[in-house]
Structure formats: structure tokens, C-alpha cells
Design an enzyme around this catalytic site. Sequence first.
Site, PDB file in Angstrom:
ATOM      1  N   LYS A  35       6.594  14.159  38.580  1.00  0.00           N
ATOM      2  CA  LYS A  35       7.166  15.341  39.215  1.00  0.00           C
ATOM      3  C   LYS A  35       6.067  16.323  39.605  1.00  0.00           C
ATOM      4  CE  LYS A  35      11.632  17.126  37.722  1.00  0.00           C
ATOM      5  NZ  LYS A  35      12.315  17.828  36.656  1.00  0.00           N
ATOM      6  N   GLU A 149      20.742  32.847  35.192  1.00  0.00           N
ATOM      7  CA  GLU A 149      20.564  32.481  36.591  1.00  0.00           C
ATOM      8  C   GLU A 149      21.921  32.357  37.269  1.00  0.00           C
ATOM      9  OE1 GLU A 149      17.386  31.920  38.155  1.00  0.00           O
ATOM     10  OE2 GLU A 149      19.080  32.567  39.361  1.00  0.00           O
ATOM     11  N   LYS A 202      26.765  35.031  31.748  1.00  0.00           N
ATOM     12  CA  LYS A 202      26.565  33.784  32.495  1.00  0.00           C
ATOM     13  C   LYS A 202      27.758  32.836  32.328  1.00  0.00           C
ATOM     14  CE  LYS A 202      24.857  30.218  34.443  1.00  0.00           C
ATOM     15  NZ  LYS A 202      24.455  30.071  35.811  1.00  0.00           N
ATOM     16  N   CYS A 258      27.089  22.605  36.656  1.00  0.00           N
ATOM     17  CA  CYS A 258      27.302  23.875  35.951  1.00  0.00           C
ATOM     18  C   CYS A 258      28.739  24.103  35.522  1.00  0.00           C
ATOM     19  CB  CYS A 258      26.837  25.022  36.832  1.00  0.00           C
ATOM     20  SG  CYS A 258      25.133  24.818  37.353  1.00  0.00           S
ATOM     21  N   LYS A 318      29.145  19.030  46.358  1.00  0.00           N
ATOM     22  CA  LYS A 318      29.544  19.988  47.394  1.00  0.00           C
ATOM     23  C   LYS A 318      28.577  19.815  48.561  1.00  0.00           C
ATOM     24  CE  LYS A 318      26.721  23.910  45.986  1.00  0.00           C
ATOM     25  NZ  LYS A 318      26.668  25.328  45.684  1.00  0.00           N
TER      26      LYS A 318
END
Length: 429
Positions: A35, A149, A202, A258, A318
Site C-alpha cells: 500500500k 469522521e 458519531k 459504516c 452506492k
Amino acid sequence: MKITIVGTGYVGLVSAVGLAELGHRVFCVDTDPQKIEILKSGRATFYEPGLDKLLKKNLANRRLSFTVSLAQVIDQSEIIFICVGTPPQPDGSADLTYVKQVAASIQTLSKQGKIVVTKSTVPIGTGAMLEQILNKKPGRVFEAVSCPEFLREGQAVYDFFHPDRIVVGADKQSVGFKVINLFSAVKTHKMVTSRETAELIKYAANAFLATKISFINEISNVCEKTGADVEEVAKGMGLDKRINPYFLKAGIGYGGSCFPKDVRALRQLSGGNGYNFRLLKAVIEVNNKQRQLFFEKIKKVLGSLEGKKIGVLGLAFKGNTDDVRESAAVDLIKKLVKAKAKVSCFDPQAVANARLVLNGRIRYCANAYETMEQADALIIATEWPQFAKLDFKKVKKLLRQPIIFDGKNLLNHQLIKKAGFSYYSVGRS
Ligand code: UGA
């Protein structure tokens, strides 16, 4: 300000690039050498509009760098962001192994005390627990801060620079304001709260948005029973400022990395604290049921799916992302394959990721039109805007029979029916 970011996944990389663009010097650390090599070459490791451009720019101006060694960079910065994953455990609660490992490494490697900011979504009380790990040995003082976030995949770069709010949870206000000041160039509401409050904001935000989606999906089912139109009901509801029009789009349910995880985690952590959060149980049930109802709708129209050729548009959870985690589209394809349908599918970005999670004889097509050649029906499973702009005269010619199932209510149902299609969507007749 000099900042170290640990974890270059979705949240970590977008935050790193965003903070560098705001003028900070950002050192990024990840344990995955492959990565790191890709990122050093200026390419993002996932698809996110606008990210590659800012990544390249900030590498070139040397505000951004990547390494596998936390030891190498830790003492160059005053603030460290933890952005590693918190995957769900079998009972739905968040697994904090990686977060704790990073805190332990900071404790071992850092010569001075620092502010350690958690951006990963973590249960209430994690900040306090991390502060204990960080301050295991006397002599240096570490402050654990929560800065949740709120980025949406597919719009993350825009969201970073135009957030609805920035929330920072800290034990000491002065520490909280130091973190808030990193974002001084971003004009928005800024809140300093206790750590616990920030951590809960959150989960509460994601669970509330998921609740809105399950609510409108329940309404869509009432619409199907009564002849009402869910799109118009949502519009009529959303014009009320107290409700607002967002997250009222009915469909085959929410997915992604999420909402499913965070709704389960909030339910789990409420239960763990002696409170039964009844509403969230229903939110999860409705979401699962919505996927099943759509599959049953397809079976009801097509009869046995064995040997039927079905084109599926969309694999991502999505539009505007290559992410297939908990994707309703992938779930639907699994059901179709199990029912022995012959599936041809297309997604503008998510094919490579879908291949990793889908088994069975699935044909991956190079474009949308290929999926529907001689197909018994076409399914829209992801809200990619370009699927609404297809040449539907061509679509009609390519399909063996003009049947469309629209799991995202993407098409104008009056126009598509006028064009001669048998069209089935969600909550509209
Ligand atoms: C979500 C939140 O929107 C972000 O604020 C948050 O930061 C992020 O989770 C996170 O916790 O990291 P994201 O998962 O990128 O962002 O996706 P959303 O745009 O929220 O969509 C989630 C799912 O709900 C998708 O499957 C989408 O198709 C579905 N959805 C969304 C609907 O079915 N109806 C809607 O009206 C809106």
C-alpha cells in the site's frame, strides 16, 4: 503543524491528504508495504473522486509522505491521528485490537508526550482507555482526543473541506482547541465536547441516518399496499424543515462499511451498558427485510429463476465508490445465483472488489449494455447516476423481454413505462 496519521485506509488517507492541503506537514504510516509503495507513487489505493489529484500535489510539494515505520516519524510530530479499522466482531461490537496496538506502539516509541486523536469509530469510553495505555509509564503526558469522521464515500474530498461540523472530544478544553485549530481554514460549526460525547455523536449520527432510511423503506411498503407513491411522500415530508429531504430515498436498504456496522455496534454498546435500544433492532430488521422483499418481487414477476438470464447494473454499495462492503447489490446477486439465475453484471468501479466476494458463474461485463443482451430482465442495484442516462430505446432492443427492476428508484417511472417497459421499483406502482 506536523501531524502523523496511522492507518491509510479510507478515513486515514482522505484526512492525510486533506490536512496536507490545509498546509500541515503530514507523515502517514501503514503496516502494509505494498500500500505504501502505491501511495508513494501518487495513486490512491481505492477509488475516490478528486483524491489522486490532491495526493499527487501534496507529495510533490513535500507536505505528505508515506512510510511503514512509525518509529521513523513519531517524534517529528506533536499530534498523532489513529485511523485504523474497527471491524465488527461476531456479536456486532467493534473490535479495538488495531486501535489498542497503535496506542501501545506510540507509548513504546515516543520520546515525548503527545496529543493522540482517534478518528476511527470507537465505542464510548475508548478515549479514556487509550489514555491509560498511553500513560502506562510516568514521565510523559499523552492526551487522548476523539475527533469523529463524518465523510461520505464518493464525496469524501468535498466533505473534508465542506463539513457540516467538526467535533472534537477532549478532557481538557485547551487540548480540544489545539486539535480544532488544525481545521482553522475550514469554515463550519466547531464543537469541543467531552470525549464520551464526541464518541457517541458519531454513532448517533450514523444510526439516525440509517433509521431515516429504514423509516422511508417501511413507508415504501405501506405505499405498495395502498397505491401511494413513496417518492412523492418523501418529497412532501422532506419539505418540512424539521425533517429535511436527505436520506429519505427508498430502495433495497442501506449498505457500506459504516451504517450496518455502526447501528449494530450502538445497539451492542447500549445493551452492554444495561440499556435495550429497541428502535435499532427494528432498523436492522427492516433493512434486511427490504433486501428480501425486492428479491421476492423479482421472483413473483419472473417465476422460477433457474436458467433465467438477468442483467444487473451496479455492485458497489452506492454510486461513486468501488466499495462493495455490505452492498445490497452483492447480496442480491448472491440470492440470484443461489436461485440458479445466469447473472451478467456491470459496475463502473467496483468489479475488482466484487470479484473477491462473489462466487459462482457470474459474467462481468465491460459496459452496461452488455449485461442486458437477450436478458429476461434488467435490475438496477446501485444508484450510479449514469444508469439513469442509458439509451432506453437500445435497452429495449437488447433485452429479450422489456422488464426492469429498479432497486434504487433511479428512473422516472412514468417515462419508463411510457417507453414500453414493465417497470418495478420500490414503493411506487
Ligand atoms: C456514511 C455517513 O453518511 C457518513 O457521514 C459517515 O462518515 C460514514 O457513513 C462513516 O461512518 O464513515 P457512507 O457509508 O459513505 O457514509 O454512505 P452514505 O452515503 O451515507 O450511504 C449509506 C447507504 O445508505 C448506501 O447503501 C446508500 O445507498 C443508502 N442510502 C442512502 C439509502 O438507501 N437512501 C438514502 O436516502 C441515502
